[in-house]
Design a protein around this motif. Structure first.
Motif, PDB file in Angstrom:
ATOM      1  N   TYR A  27       0.834  -1.208   0.000  1.00  0.00           N
ATOM      2  CA  TYR A  27       0.000   0.000   0.000  1.00  0.00           C
ATOM      3  C   TYR A  27       0.866   1.255   0.000  1.00  0.00           C
ATOM      4  CZ  TYR A  27      -2.633   3.797   2.256  1.00  0.00           C
ATOM      5  OH  TYR A  27      -3.169   5.013   2.575  1.00  0.00           O
ATOM      6  N   LEU A  28       1.828   1.313   0.906  1.00  0.00           N
ATOM      7  CA  LEU A  28       2.663   2.500   1.026  1.00  0.00           C
ATOM      8  C   LEU A  28       3.550   2.689  -0.206  1.00  0.00           C
ATOM      9  CD1 LEU A  28       3.683   2.178   4.780  1.00  0.00           C
ATOM     10  CD2 LEU A  28       2.097   3.847   3.779  1.00  0.00           C
ATOM     11  N   ALA A  29       3.997   1.585  -0.811  1.00  0.00           N
ATOM     12  CA  ALA A  29       4.831   1.695  -2.004  1.00  0.00           C
ATOM     13  C   ALA A  29       4.071   2.353  -3.146  1.00  0.00           C
ATOM     14  CB  ALA A  29       5.330   0.309  -2.422  1.00  0.00           C
ATOM     15  N   ALA A  30       2.821   1.945  -3.347  1.00  0.00           N
ATOM     16  CA  ALA A  30       2.016   2.565  -4.400  1.00  0.00           C
ATOM     17  C   ALA A  30       1.760   4.035  -4.092  1.00  0.00           C
ATOM     18  CB  ALA A  30       0.697   1.817  -4.549  1.00  0.00           C
ATOM     19  N   MET A  31       1.462   4.347  -2.824  1.00  0.00           N
ATOM     20  CA  MET A  31       1.175   5.736  -2.453  1.00  0.00           C
ATOM     21  C   MET A  31       2.427   6.612  -2.549  1.00  0.00           C
ATOM     22  SD  MET A  31      -2.088   5.933  -1.755  1.00  0.00           S
ATOM     23  CE  MET A  31      -2.187   4.825  -3.185  1.00  0.00           C
ATOM     24  N   ALA A  32       3.575   6.074  -2.137  1.00  0.00           N
ATOM     25  CA  ALA A  32       4.812   6.857  -2.147  1.00  0.00           C
ATOM     26  C   ALA A  32       5.332   7.070  -3.558  1.00  0.00           C
ATOM     27  CB  ALA A  32       5.871   6.166  -1.293  1.00  0.00           C
ATOM     28  N   ALA A  33       5.099   6.111  -4.444  1.00  0.00           N
ATOM     29  CA  ALA A  33       5.621   6.193  -5.809  1.00  0.00           C
ATOM     30  C   ALA A  33       4.620   6.812  -6.777  1.00  0.00           C
ATOM     31  CB  ALA A  33       6.016   4.798  -6.298  1.00  0.00           C
ATOM     32  N   GLY A  34       3.397   7.059  -6.322  1.00  0.00           N
ATOM     33  CA  GLY A  34       2.422   7.752  -7.161  1.00  0.00           C
ATOM     34  C   GLY A  34       1.611   6.862  -8.077  1.00  0.00           C
ATOM     35  N   HIS A  35       1.487   5.578  -7.759  1.00  0.00           N
ATOM     36  CA  HIS A  35       0.680   4.665  -8.582  1.00  0.00           C
ATOM     37  C   HIS A  35      -0.734   4.572  -8.010  1.00  0.00           C
ATOM     38  CE1 HIS A  35       4.196   3.176 -10.777  1.00  0.00           C
ATOM     39  NE2 HIS A  35       4.825   3.121  -9.605  1.00  0.00           N
ATOM     40  N   PRO A  36      -1.784   4.915  -8.765  1.00  0.00           N
ATOM     41  CA  PRO A  36      -3.159   4.753  -8.279  1.00  0.00           C
ATOM     42  C   PRO A  36      -3.421   3.296  -7.890  1.00  0.00           C
ATOM     43  CG  PRO A  36      -3.127   6.085 -10.259  1.00  0.00           C
ATOM     44  CD  PRO A  36      -1.748   5.521 -10.097  1.00  0.00           C
ATOM     45  N   LEU A  37      -4.108   3.115  -6.771  1.00  0.00           N
ATOM     46  CA  LEU A  37      -4.239   1.781  -6.177  1.00  0.00           C
ATOM     47  C   LEU A  37      -5.692   1.414  -5.950  1.00  0.00           C
ATOM     48  CD1 LEU A  37      -2.641  -0.599  -4.765  1.00  0.00           C
ATOM     49  CD2 LEU A  37      -2.994   0.652  -2.634  1.00  0.00           C
ATOM     50  N   PRO A  71       3.574  -4.505 -19.464  1.00  0.00           N
ATOM     51  CA  PRO A  71       4.569  -3.461 -19.219  1.00  0.00           C
ATOM     52  C   PRO A  71       3.908  -2.089 -19.394  1.00  0.00           C
ATOM     53  CG  PRO A  71       4.864  -4.402 -21.401  1.00  0.00           C
ATOM     54  CD  PRO A  71       3.807  -5.229 -20.728  1.00  0.00           C
ATOM     55  N   GLY A  72       4.312  -1.152 -18.589  1.00  0.00           N
ATOM     56  CA  GLY A  72       3.706   0.172 -18.710  1.00  0.00           C
ATOM     57  C   GLY A  72       2.260   0.158 -18.257  1.00  0.00           C
ATOM     58  N   THR A  73       1.437   1.013 -18.845  1.00  0.00           N
ATOM     59  CA  THR A  73       0.035   1.102 -18.452  1.00  0.00           C
ATOM     60  C   THR A  73      -0.871   1.116 -19.666  1.00  0.00           C
ATOM     61  OG1 THR A  73      -1.582   2.394 -17.197  1.00  0.00           O
ATOM     62  CG2 THR A  73       0.061   3.649 -18.408  1.00  0.00           C
ATOM     63  N   GLY A  74      -2.072   0.601 -19.477  1.00  0.00           N
ATOM     64  CA  GLY A  74      -3.090   0.644 -20.518  1.00  0.00           C
ATOM     65  C   GLY A  74      -4.161   1.665 -20.214  1.00  0.00           C
ATOM     66  N   HIS A  75      -3.898   2.573 -19.264  1.00  0.00           N
ATOM     67  CA  HIS A  75      -4.926   3.496 -18.798  1.00  0.00           C
ATOM     68  C   HIS A  75      -4.480   4.941 -18.875  1.00  0.00           C
ATOM     69  CE1 HIS A  75      -7.254   0.142 -17.136  1.00  0.00           C
ATOM     70  NE2 HIS A  75      -6.103  -0.337 -16.693  1.00  0.00           N
ATOM     71  N   THR A  76      -5.466   5.821 -18.921  1.00  0.00           N
ATOM     72  CA  THR A  76      -5.230   7.238 -18.724  1.00  0.00           C
ATOM     73  C   THR A  76      -5.619   7.564 -17.296  1.00  0.00           C
ATOM     74  OG1 THR A  76      -5.750   7.727 -21.039  1.00  0.00           O
ATOM     75  CG2 THR A  76      -5.809   9.571 -19.486  1.00  0.00           C
ATOM     76  N   LEU A  77      -4.657   8.008 -16.507  1.00  0.00           N
ATOM     77  CA  LEU A  77      -4.845   8.167 -15.068  1.00  0.00           C
ATOM     78  C   LEU A  77      -4.697   9.632 -14.682  1.00  0.00           C
ATOM     79  CD1 LEU A  77      -2.557   5.168 -14.043  1.00  0.00           C
ATOM     80  CD2 LEU A  77      -5.050   5.149 -14.195  1.00  0.00           C
ATOM     81  N   HIS A  78      -5.718  10.170 -14.034  1.00  0.00           N
ATOM     82  CA  HIS A  78      -5.655  11.572 -13.621  1.00  0.00           C
ATOM     83  C   HIS A  78      -4.545  11.752 -12.590  1.00  0.00           C
ATOM     84  CE1 HIS A  78      -6.821  15.460 -11.912  1.00  0.00           C
ATOM     85  NE2 HIS A  78      -7.489  15.659 -13.051  1.00  0.00           N
ATOM     86  N   PRO A  79      -3.800  12.855 -12.661  1.00  0.00           N
ATOM     87  CA  PRO A  79      -2.666  13.033 -11.742  1.00  0.00           C
ATOM     88  C   PRO A  79      -3.063  13.104 -10.273  1.00  0.00           C
ATOM     89  CG  PRO A  79      -3.072  15.021 -13.030  1.00  0.00           C
ATOM     90  CD  PRO A  79      -3.865  13.921 -13.667  1.00  0.00           C
ATOM     91  N   ASP A  80      -4.313  13.480  -9.959  1.00  0.00           N
ATOM     92  CA  ASP A  80      -4.733  13.555  -8.559  1.00  0.00           C
ATOM     93  C   ASP A  80      -5.181  12.208  -8.004  1.00  0.00           C
ATOM     94  OD1 ASP A  80      -4.255  16.253  -8.579  1.00  0.00           O
ATOM     95  OD2 ASP A  80      -6.339  16.829  -8.925  1.00  0.00           O
ATOM     96  N   LEU A  81      -5.440  11.239  -8.875  1.00  0.00           N
ATOM     97  CA  LEU A  81      -6.010   9.961  -8.441  1.00  0.00           C
ATOM     98  C   LEU A  81      -4.987   9.151  -7.646  1.00  0.00           C
ATOM     99  CD1 LEU A  81      -8.399   7.967  -8.507  1.00  0.00           C
ATOM    100  CD2 LEU A  81      -7.423   7.018 -10.624  1.00  0.00           C
ATOM    101  N   ALA A  82      -5.351   8.795  -6.396  1.00  0.00           N
ATOM    102  CA  ALA A  82      -4.445   8.026  -5.532  1.00  0.00           C
ATOM    103  C   ALA A  82      -4.990   6.657  -5.180  1.00  0.00           C
ATOM    104  CB  ALA A  82      -4.169   8.814  -4.250  1.00  0.00           C
ATOM    105  N   LEU A  83      -6.268   6.593  -4.784  1.00  0.00           N
ATOM    106  CA  LEU A  83      -6.802   5.360  -4.195  1.00  0.00           C
ATOM    107  C   LEU A  83      -8.235   5.142  -4.665  1.00  0.00           C
ATOM    108  CD1 LEU A  83      -6.142   3.102  -2.086  1.00  0.00           C
ATOM    109  CD2 LEU A  83      -7.205   4.577  -0.366  1.00  0.00           C
ATOM    110  N   LEU A  84      -8.577   3.881  -4.878  1.00  0.00           N
ATOM    111  CA  LEU A  84      -9.933   3.480  -5.268  1.00  0.00           C
ATOM    112  C   LEU A  84     -10.437   2.472  -4.251  1.00  0.00           C
ATOM    113  CD1 LEU A  84      -8.746   3.169  -8.866  1.00  0.00           C
ATOM    114  CD2 LEU A  84     -10.779   4.521  -8.372  1.00  0.00           C
TER     115      LEU A  84
END
Length: 843
Positions: free
Chosen positions: A69-79, A117-130
């Motif tokens: 959880y913290l790794a995704a939040m610290a690195a900026g990956h929506p979770l 590899p990489g992402t298949g999504h368009t992710l808003h920069p503010d989006l952190a958690l779902l």
């Protein structure tokens, strides 16, 4: 949208190392400092990659899940955060959102499954958690939370709770639940320590961990407080406890007062809180000092938040609307929604509220909990309040086609339905009422409205019928509990104790569960049904061959005692004292199974338990009266000890049953008084000691009860009760000394007295005893049928003792077991017949 990871990160997750060598996490395997936690978070963050991606994490209350959880939040990956124990939810959301990476813990490390590899999504920069608002169902409707939401709510909670770096919080709730996650966020923000565990508060190990780690707080939902009552929380010594928080649903005002008062006396505070996932977690809290005077209020907005009440046409009260930096970005229903920014500015809670004269907010109903039936607008919350005023705990659900109400306890559904229809002006035919042992709840402790709807006569089980779910692995466990306890609704989170099991049904369930599993798990009576079902599925048809099995000490004592009682009466053996051991066991089981829950439902269970002793006893003694000349009408009505002859004759054969009934009935009557019941809950160990003192007045003949030949067994019953309430070595030592001092001289027979002392000490110090594997089922059977064997053997053995004492013993045991089986079968049939009659009449 940009995928630059430097755009947004969660500050308290990215800055863990700032707390250096302070302990961040304590768990069963040791501790982690903030620096060590930061290192592990950074390592998993590197594995997630430099491109911003959508990550799904199945989380439990373990170090690996926290790191993920913290790794995704610290690195900026929506979770997307999901419960680890609900694979169906993961499968559903993976299909709906197609995450780039799936994380889960395994073998003590974080497993990363890269789906592309990489992402298949368009992710808003503010989006952190779902997060899901529907528990573990895997609904595609998710709440979109930003980094600012998470940071702001953590700061707000830490401020009003006064969290410091010296606090240590137990993780009593799942990380995937917004309330449980808020505990983690607010403590990491302040450099405090998390004590990671998935133990339940009913597990003694939870409290050992609490004391060992010096924990200062834990979080609770309403159902948690029912469990706390069952484990004698009020008497626990928890010197480091600073506060308890409560959210996840409305806690009854009486319980708010009770626990606020307990906290004031014990040196800790109760924070009643109000929140929703859409507000990241918390919107309001009730200052602890106001809990005693305003226990029904949700309190004031959290720091940084604000409420307003918007009028609702046609309703007396308006809707509560919240604004603040923790309000979600909006909902997501499809992957395309992940590209959206903020779509809502304030949160319409759906709750109807008012502001009282003291400026505190009170929730009075739910706007969405209205249905329109035959043109009438029905407030489901008001339905529950009407029944609460009648002393009936209820949960209601419905649609425009009709209303379904589940009522807890042994109320008459037809009568309740009639009263309720009159109170709300609804046609009787539009209302169904179903009596259940306990109200359906979700795993979070909230009311399970879908479970209530499932009770409807169209498609759901009727009163008294066990659930039919033969496709699940746990169904056999469910059916065992349903048959043994005569229940209609059982969920995965229920336990034998929470379902109202008592000492008689305990052994009956033990026999069937042992047959299904091949062994009897330790503490099975407080193990959730879902866990037992999973064990059954894993076990399959495999059974390990073992020389010895361990059974609970109380079960072994019941089995051995009844064998020795019968053998001594017949002359096959001579070993006296075990009947008095059974009196202590009766007190032990009374405390274990009859003292949980609120006073009125508990009283009903106690009356029902006494009836399960009285009815088979009167039936058999009545039969014996008709076919022999040994007994009197006083025997049939269990009154021989009061009005029978003073000289010892065959009419005194059933003294044990009579005294047991007197004790159970007196204890039930005594605890019916609210102040007595309250005293027992507040002082669970001291209360039986007071009874023990009263019993010693008759033990040492300082008081004569006027009932001849009934040895003063209140003393032993109370001693067994105290044994069940002993939690510490000091308490056990005190009781050991009491047994050693009070038993000698009672019989003027050292061997008999040694038997009683030994039985009490075994019950006190050893939770289980080894039994030869080949005798396991026989032991369970004898324990379950002990009462019935005691009744039946008086008629059976005289027919065979002249031929063979051993055969007379075997026949007596077999006949008693057969009578026990007959009584159980009759009770189940009658219960289901009653349920079928009550079901339609309640509809």
């Amino acid at each position: 949208m940009s995928t630059d990871l430097d755009l947004q990160r969660l500050p308290f997750a990215a800055n863990l190392a700032d707390n250096g060598d302070r302990v961040a996490v304590a768990h069963s395997g040791g501790v982690l400092t903030y620096q060590e936690l930061a290192d592990r978070v950074e390592e998993v963050g590197r594995r997630l990659g430099s491109e911003r991606r959508l990550v799904a994490l199945t989380a439990g209350n373990d170090v690996e899940s926290l790191v993920g959880y913290l790794a995704a939040m610290a690195a900026g990956h929506p979770l997307i955060l999901l419960p680890a124990d609900k694979p169906a939810a993961l499968e559903s959301l993976v299909a709906a959102y197609d995450p780039d990476v799936v994380l889960h813990s395994g073998n003590g490390r974080m497993v990363l499954e890269e789906r592309r590899p990489g992402t298949g999504h368009t992710l808003h920069p503010d989006l952190a958690l779902l997060l899901s608002t529907s528990g573990s169902t895997g609904s595609p409707k998710l709440v979109r939370l930003s980094y600012d939401n998470l940071q702001a709510n953590a700061e707000s909670i830490a401020e009003y709770l006064g969290i410091t770096e010296y606090d240590r919080a137990m993780t009593t709730l799942p990380m995937s639940y917004c309330y449980g996650l808020s505990v983690i966020n607010s403590h990491l923000l302040r450099g405090a320590c998390l004590v990671l565990t998935d133990l339940s508060v009913v597990d003694p190990c939870f409290w050992e961990l609490f004391r060992g780690q010096g924990a200062t707080s834990f979080a609770a939902v309403p159902y948690t407080f029912e469990l706390l009552e069952r484990v004698g929380f009020a008497a626990m010594d928890l010197p480091t406890l600073r506060y308890i928080t409560q959210a996840g649903g409305r806690l009854a005002p009486d319980l708010v007062r009770q626990y606020a008062g307990l906290g004031a006396r014990s040196g800790w505070e109760l924070f009643v809180m109000y929140g929703q996932t859409e507000a990241t977690a918390r919107m309001a809290y009730l200052p602890p000092g106001l809990a005693g005077t305003s226990p029904g209020a949700i309190g004031i907005p959290v720091p940084g938040g604000a409420f307003r009440i918007e009028p609702v046409p046609g309703l007396e009260h308006g809707e509560l609307v919240y604004s603040g930096p923790n309000v979600m970005l909006g909902y997501a229903r499809t992957p395309e929604d992940l590209a959206l920014g903020r779509t809502v500015e304030e949160l319409r809670t759906g709750d109807l509220a008012r502001r009282n004269a003291n400026g505190l907010y009170e929730v009075v109903g739910r706007r969405s909990r209205f249905v329109k039936i035959v043109g009438l607008r029905v407030d489901l919350g008001q339905v529950e309040r009407i029944l609460a005023d009648l002393g009936i705990r209820a949960t209601s659900a419905g649609s425009d086609q009709g209303l379904v109400v589940a009522i807890e306890g042994e109320h008459d559904p037809a009568l309740v339905g009639k009263l309720l229809a009159q109170a709300i002006g609804l046609p009787r035919a539009a209302l169904e009422v179903h009596a259940v042992r306990e109200l359906p709840r979700l795993a979070t402790g909230k009311p399970d409205y879908q479970g209530v709807l499932a009770l409807a006569r169209k498609g759901g089980p009727t009163v008294g019928d066990p659930p039919s779910s033969a496709k699940t692995a746990g169904d056999s466990v469910v059916r065992i509990f349903a048959d043994t306890l005569e229940l209609a609704v059982i969920s995965d989170g229920d336990t034998f104790v929470s379902l109202g099991g008592d000492s008689l049904s305990y052994v009956a369930a033990s026999v069937r569960l042992e047959q299904a599993l091949g062994h009897l798990p330790p503490d099975w009576h407080v193990t959730p049904v879902g866990v037992l079902g999973a064990a059954l599925k894993k076990q399959g048809k495999r059974k390990r061959r073992r020389l010895f099995a361990r059974l609970e000490t109380s079960i072994v004592l019941r089995a051995v005692s009844i064998f020795l009682i019968v053998s001594t009466h017949i002359g096959f053996l001579h070993w006296q004292g075990t009947a008095h051991v059974l009196m202590a066991v009766a007190g032990f089981n009374f405390a274990r199974f009859q003292l949980s829950g609120e006073r009125v439902p508990r009283l009903r269970r106690q009356v029902a338990s006494v009836a399960r002793v009285i009815i088979p006893s009167m039936a058999f003694i009545g039969f014996a009266y008709l076919i022999t000349d040994k007994y009197s009408l006083a025997n049939i009505f269990l009154l021989n000890a009061v009005i029978g002859p003073e000289e010892v004759t065959t009419q005194w054969h059933f003294w044990f049953i009579e005294v047991l009934v007197y004790l159970l009935a007196c204890m039930t009557a005594l605890l019916a008084f609210p102040w007595v019941s309250g005293a027992e809950k507040r002082f669970p160990f001291l209360f039986p000691l007071v009874l023990l003192g009263a019993g010693l007045l008759t033990r040492f003949e300082l008081f004569e009860p006027g009932i001849p030949h009934t040895t003063p067994t209140l003393w032993l019953f109370a001693l067994g009760w105290a044994v069940a309430r002993a939690r510490h070595i000091l308490q056990r030592c005190v009781l050991s000394l009491m047994a050693a001092v009070t038993v000698p001289g009672f019989f003027d027979d050292p061997s008999r007295e040694l038997t009683v002392i030994t039985g009490i000490l075994l019950l006190l110090w050893l939770p289980s005893l080894p039994v030869p594997a080949g005798l396991r089922r026989v032991t369970l059977l004898l324990a379950g049928a002990s009462l019935h064997i005691y009744l039946v053997h008086w008629l059976v053995y005289p027919l065979l003792v002249g031929f063979s004492p051993a055969l007379a013993v075997a026949a007596s045991l077999a006949a008693g077991a057969a009578y026990w089986a007959l009584c159980n079968c009759s009770a189940t049939v009658l219960g289901r017949a009653k349920g079928r009659r009550a079901g339609p009449s309640g509809g």
